[in-house]
Design an enzyme around this catalytic site. Structure first.
Site, PDB file in Angstrom:
ATOM      1  N   SER A 124     -10.485   5.027   8.839  1.00 18.39           N
ATOM      2  CA  SER A 124      -9.372   5.294   7.930  1.00 18.39           C
ATOM      3  C   SER A 124      -9.879   5.580   6.522  1.00 18.39           C
ATOM      4  CB  SER A 124      -8.478   4.053   7.888  1.00 18.39           C
ATOM      5  OG  SER A 124      -7.574   4.135   6.816  1.00 18.39           O
ATOM      6  N   TYR A 149      -6.856  -5.367   7.227  1.00 14.65           N
ATOM      7  CA  TYR A 149      -6.827  -4.240   8.169  1.00 14.65           C
ATOM      8  C   TYR A 149      -7.914  -3.224   7.798  1.00 14.65           C
ATOM      9  CZ  TYR A 149      -5.650   0.517   9.432  1.00 14.65           C
ATOM     10  OH  TYR A 149      -5.752   1.823   9.828  1.00 14.65           O
ATOM     11  N   LYS A 153     -11.722  -1.890   9.655  1.00  7.62           N
ATOM     12  CA  LYS A 153     -12.214  -0.522   9.861  1.00  7.62           C
ATOM     13  C   LYS A 153     -13.624  -0.394   9.274  1.00  7.62           C
ATOM     14  CE  LYS A 153      -8.632   1.375  11.858  1.00  7.62           C
ATOM     15  NZ  LYS A 153      -8.719   1.715  13.292  1.00  7.62           N
TER      16      LYS A 153
HETATM   17  N1  UFG Z   1       6.243   4.987   0.569  1.00  8.30           N
HETATM   18  C1  UFG Z   1       7.502   4.905   0.007  1.00  8.30           C
HETATM   19  N2  UFG Z   1       8.495   4.346   0.751  1.00  8.30           N
HETATM   20  C2  UFG Z   1       8.315   3.880   2.013  1.00  8.30           C
HETATM   21  C3  UFG Z   1       7.009   3.960   2.580  1.00  8.30           C
HETATM   22  C4  UFG Z   1       6.001   4.506   1.818  1.00  8.30           C
HETATM   23  O1  UFG Z   1       7.716   5.320  -1.123  1.00  8.30           O
HETATM   24  O2  UFG Z   1       9.265   3.371   2.627  1.00  8.30           O
HETATM   25  C5  UFG Z   1       5.147   5.625  -0.203  1.00  8.30           C
HETATM   26  C6  UFG Z   1       3.934   4.739  -0.467  1.00  8.30           C
HETATM   27  O3  UFG Z   1       4.117   4.000  -1.655  1.00  8.30           O
HETATM   28  C7  UFG Z   1       2.820   5.763  -0.542  1.00  8.30           C
HETATM   29  C8  UFG Z   1       3.261   6.867   0.439  1.00  8.30           C
HETATM   30  O4  UFG Z   1       4.651   6.682   0.595  1.00  8.30           O
HETATM   31  O5  UFG Z   1       2.770   6.339  -1.821  1.00  8.30           O
HETATM   32  C9  UFG Z   1       2.596   6.761   1.799  1.00  8.30           C
HETATM   33  O6  UFG Z   1       2.799   5.456   2.327  1.00  8.30           O
HETATM   34  P1  UFG Z   1       2.509   5.104   3.862  1.00  8.30           P
HETATM   35  O7  UFG Z   1       2.886   3.678   4.067  1.00  8.30           O
HETATM   36  O8  UFG Z   1       3.140   6.128   4.752  1.00  8.30           O
HETATM   37  O9  UFG Z   1       0.944   5.321   3.986  1.00  8.30           O
HETATM   38  P2  UFG Z   1      -0.234   4.593   3.195  1.00  8.30           P
HETATM   39  O10 UFG Z   1      -0.971   5.684   2.496  1.00  8.30           O
HETATM   40  O11 UFG Z   1       0.189   3.447   2.412  1.00  8.30           O
HETATM   41  O12 UFG Z   1      -1.014   3.971   4.429  1.00  8.30           O
HETATM   42  C10 UFG Z   1      -1.741   4.771   5.278  1.00  8.30           C
HETATM   43  C11 UFG Z   1      -1.836   4.133   6.658  1.00  8.30           C
HETATM   44  C12 UFG Z   1      -2.655   2.869   6.630  1.00  8.30           C
HETATM   45  C13 UFG Z   1      -3.950   3.081   5.909  1.00  8.30           C
HETATM   46  C14 UFG Z   1      -3.689   3.675   4.564  1.00  8.30           C
HETATM   47  C15 UFG Z   1      -4.940   3.967   3.806  1.00  8.30           C
HETATM   48  O13 UFG Z   1      -0.559   3.827   7.153  1.00  8.30           O
HETATM   49  O14 UFG Z   1      -2.940   2.533   7.975  1.00  8.30           O
HETATM   50  O15 UFG Z   1      -2.980   4.899   4.722  1.00  8.30           O
HETATM   51  O16 UFG Z   1      -5.654   4.962   4.430  1.00  8.30           O
HETATM   52  F1  UFG Z   1      -4.604   1.912   5.731  1.00  8.30           F
END
Ligand code: UFG
Length: 334
Positions: A124, A149, A153
């Site tokens: 990741s 998590y 990785k």
């Molecule tokens: N976001 C919102 N509202 C939501 C969910 C997310 O505004 O309900 C925003 C987050 O703040 C972020 C973006 O959308 O800016 C993406 O969020 P995600 O949760 O979809 O993805 P992340 O980048 O946080 O997480 C992903 C993977 C994880 C991994 C991480 C880092 O889901 O498994 O990338 O690589 F660890």
């Protein structure tokens, strides 16, 4: 010879299975269905038009894994199985270390016993941590992860490097995923989160479907184009094709190689919401709430190494990703 795909009934694993079969590989799936359904195997079989051997086992179970390796001719492993909820990993770190690390060790031991030398790992972008400038390149220092998590990785990456160092006939490919979204064009497989989605796209599709009232946007005061978080969203089918390229690479090289699987482009939360609305004609009601702890402002991949050495790049657009995510959501709930 066949590819063992752990976690093959999961969101990413199922798309990898479909892609591998399309490219002529024999695939054996191992999945304990702890976060997936046996229906997905039937869907993969439907897409590929042939039966797919599946072992309903926990890959930490060394006896069950040994039986699988004894019965099947496995020459490569793609390891996707693992717990993946960032928030849960903060509350239950040992659950994550026990499951994710133990799974990788158990698979490596079975491979060693059965002379299997190629390991492709679902890693990741989270391993880049918060210290590196964007875009992330594979040579940057890794490991300053913000949650257990992510650390699983990173630890598994390090273990795999050590295993490859100790056996010069082994080939390890570490694939660092950015943010996979979208679904197979058949709408038979896609992301099926349990309960309230943690990730942005399933939350958007569930909001469009009326399952959730309002999307919460976690912060609009980041130093980004519109203040919302920026990520590198990649279509899950493009990501799956990256694994086909990685298997080819593993058959030609020994040692460890690391590749980013992203598009190289950042998209903000608001840009994704707007793209979804354009691609589907659905309105997404949203409100801006506070930042989510642990979130970074912005990151995306440098994809030049994957392009040069895997001869792979992502092809699908943000609109394709939105359209396909929505098509799958509609197929799920009508
Ligand atoms: N976001 C919102 N509202 C939501 C969910 C997310 O505004 O309900 C925003 C987050 O703040 C972020 C973006 O959308 O800016 C993406 O969020 P995600 O949760 O979809 O993805 P992340 O980048 O946080 O997480 C992903 C993977 C994880 C991994 C991480 C880092 O889901 O498994 O990338 O690589 F660890």
């Amino acid at each position: 010879m066949a590819v063992l795909l752990s976690g093959g009934a999961g969101y990413i694993g199922s798309h990898i299975a479909a892609e591998l079969i399309e490219h002529g590989y024999d695939v054996v799936i191992a999945d304990d269905f702890s976060n997936s359904s046996p229906d997905v195997i039937a869907a993969i079989e439907h897409i590929s038009g042939r039966p797919v051997p599946c072992y309903a086992i926990d890959v930490k179970d060394n006896l069950a894994l040994d039986k699988l390796f004894s019965e099947q001719h496995i020459d490569s492993v793609i390891h996707c199985a693992g717990f993946k909820a960032v928030g849960e990993s903060v509350r239950l770190p040992l659950k994550y270390y026990r499951n994710n690390i133990d799974s990788a060790i158990t698979i490596l031991e079975a491979m060693q016993k059965h002379g299997c030398k190629r390991f492709v790992f679902s890693s990741s972008a989270t391993v880049y941590g918060s210290e590196n400038p964007v875009p992330y390149t594979e040579s940057m220092p890794a490991g300053s992860c913000s949650n257990p998590y992510g650390r699983t990785k990173y630890f598994i990456e390090e273990m795999l490097k050590d295993a490859a160092n100790a056996d010069n006939t082994m080939s390890v490919v570490l694939l660092r995923y950015f943010n996979p979204i979208g679904a197979h064009e058949s709408a038979l497989i896609g992301e099926r989160p349990n309960g309230i989605p943690n990730n942005l796209m399933p939350y958007i599709t569930q909001t469009a479907a009326g399952i959730r009232e309002t999307l919460n946007i976690f912060g609009n005061d980041y130093p980004t184009i519109d203040g919302t978080g920026v990520r590198d969203y990649i279509h899950v089918v493009d990501l799956a094709k990256g694994h086909v390229a990685a298997l080819g690479y593993a058959s030609r090289h020994t040692g460890t190689a690391i590749f980013n699987l992203g598009t190289g482009k950042g998209t903000s939360v608001l840009e994704l919401v707007r793209a979804f609305e354009r691609a589907t004609g659905m309105a997404i009601p949203y409100k801006v709430t506070g930042r989510r702890p642990g979130d970074l402002a912005a990151y995306w991949a440098d994809t030049s190494k994957a392009e040069a050495e895997l001869n792979w790049h992502a092809e699908k657009t943000i609109e394709d990703m939105c359209r396909d995510s929505w098509r799958f959501q509609k197929a799920l709930h009508g």
